[in-house]
Every structure is written in C-alpha cells, then in structure tokens.
Design a protein around this motif. Structure first.
Motif, PDB file in Angstrom:
ATOM      1  N   UNK A 132     -74.545  21.958 -51.348  1.00 28.92           N
ATOM      2  CA  UNK A 132     -73.691  22.095 -50.169  1.00 28.92           C
ATOM      3  C   UNK A 132     -74.570  22.296 -48.950  1.00 28.92           C
ATOM      4  N   UNK A 133     -74.248  21.598 -47.880  1.00 28.14           N
ATOM      5  CA  UNK A 133     -74.986  21.714 -46.621  1.00 28.14           C
ATOM      6  C   UNK A 133     -73.999  22.191 -45.565  1.00 28.14           C
ATOM      7  N   UNK A 134     -74.285  23.356 -45.006  1.00 27.95           N
ATOM      8  CA  UNK A 134     -73.481  23.948 -43.928  1.00 27.95           C
ATOM      9  C   UNK A 134     -74.281  23.786 -42.649  1.00 27.95           C
ATOM     10  N   UNK A 135     -73.647  23.367 -41.566  1.00 25.20           N
ATOM     11  CA  UNK A 135     -74.415  23.254 -40.328  1.00 25.20           C
ATOM     12  C   UNK A 135     -73.562  23.538 -39.109  1.00 25.20           C
ATOM     13  N   UNK A 136     -74.250  24.035 -38.096  1.00 22.90           N
ATOM     14  CA  UNK A 136     -73.657  24.291 -36.785  1.00 22.90           C
ATOM     15  C   UNK A 136     -74.678  23.787 -35.776  1.00 22.90           C
ATOM     16  N   UNK A 149     -75.393  15.465 -29.081  1.00 26.85           N
ATOM     17  CA  UNK A 149     -74.343  14.822 -29.878  1.00 26.85           C
ATOM     18  C   UNK A 149     -74.916  13.713 -30.749  1.00 26.85           C
ATOM     19  N   UNK A 150     -75.860  12.945 -30.196  1.00 27.92           N
ATOM     20  CA  UNK A 150     -76.490  11.871 -30.968  1.00 27.92           C
ATOM     21  C   UNK A 150     -77.287  12.433 -32.142  1.00 27.92           C
ATOM     22  N   UNK A 151     -78.003  13.533 -31.904  1.00 27.42           N
ATOM     23  CA  UNK A 151     -78.792  14.170 -32.968  1.00 27.42           C
ATOM     24  C   UNK A 151     -77.859  14.687 -34.064  1.00 27.42           C
ATOM     25  N   UNK A 152     -76.764  15.327 -33.674  1.00 26.80           N
ATOM     26  CA  UNK A 152     -75.803  15.862 -34.646  1.00 26.80           C
ATOM     27  C   UNK A 152     -75.161  14.723 -35.446  1.00 26.80           C
ATOM     28  N   UNK A 193     -67.954  21.013 -40.967  1.00 26.82           N
ATOM     29  CA  UNK A 193     -69.415  21.154 -40.937  1.00 26.82           C
ATOM     30  C   UNK A 193     -69.975  21.571 -42.287  1.00 26.82           C
ATOM     31  N   UNK A 194     -69.277  21.180 -43.346  1.00 31.56           N
ATOM     32  CA  UNK A 194     -69.732  21.453 -44.705  1.00 31.56           C
ATOM     33  C   UNK A 194     -69.669  20.150 -45.491  1.00 31.56           C
ATOM     34  N   UNK A 212     -83.763  17.468 -40.885  1.00 31.55           N
ATOM     35  CA  UNK A 212     -83.253  18.607 -40.099  1.00 31.55           C
ATOM     36  C   UNK A 212     -83.475  18.399 -38.604  1.00 31.55           C
ATOM     37  N   UNK A 213     -82.449  18.658 -37.799  1.00 32.72           N
ATOM     38  CA  UNK A 213     -82.629  18.598 -36.345  1.00 32.72           C
ATOM     39  C   UNK A 213     -83.432  19.805 -35.853  1.00 32.72           C
TER      40      UNK A 213
END
Length: 115
Positions: free
Chosen positions: A18-22, A31-34, A52-53, A75-76
């Motif tokens: 599972x990958x959680x991100x904010x 926005x482009x990176x996300x 975001x999961x 990863x950003x």
C-alpha cells in the motif's frame, strides 16, 4: 511440485503493498509531479483504494520488494509518501464501510506475472 505451488500462494507469504501519499498541488509544476507519481503507480500495477492510497497484490515478499523499490525510485522531492506491506491474510481481515453500512471488499483483479 504441487506443494511448492501451494506454499507460493499462501496467505502468509503473499503480500499487499500500500502506498499512501500527500503531495503538494498548489502550482502547475507540483500538479504535474503528483500526476506523474500517480501514473507511475498505475503503470506498475497499483490500483486506487482511496484518493491518495494505492494498493498492489504481490505473490511473494521478493516480488513486493521489487515494486517497493520502483516506487522509491519514483518518489517526488516534495510531499509525504508512506509505503506499507501487509500479508494477504491481514488484508483479508480488513473491514470496509460505506457510510455506516459494511460492504464486502472487491476481489483483487487477476494480474499476469511473468517470471
């Protein structure tokens, strides 16, 4: 041979990643990176669990390690990302609710694995 196959698909050996991100989305660049990070997850076979999961089934711990490494490589620079792995047995004990009504989790999609 048949016993090896059973061990391989054991609920305690198969994993869910599972990958959680904010991630920040204030500027066009953020926005482009996300979006790129999210698309990398989708391209690697992850499915959206919540906004975001993202989650991915892996047949073994070794397979999970491969996908975790790919995620770490993408990863950003800004934002928060958490990567968690749990066994299929633990994932199966999850209780899901929509509002106050309990629902059955959707069965995982079939995914072709090449060795």
């Amino acid at each position: 041979m048949e016993n090896d196959r059973f061990l391989r698909l054991n609920q305690y050996r198969s994993m869910w990643v599972l990958v959680f991100f904010d991630l920040p989305t204030e500027t066009l660049t953020e926005r482009k990176v996300a979006t790129r990070f999210r698309k990398n997850l989708l391209d690697d076979g992850f499915a959206m669990f919540q906004f975001s999961i993202y989650m991915r089934f892996c047949a073994s711990r070794e397979n999970a390690a491969v996908h975790i490494k790919r995620t770490k490589n993408a990863l950003p620079k800004k934002g928060k990302v958490c990567i968690m792995q749990i066994t299929d047995k633990q994932f199966g004990m999850m209780e899901l609710f929509h509002g106050q009504k309990e629902v059955e989790p959707e069965p995982p999609s079939q995914q072709l694995e090449l060795f």
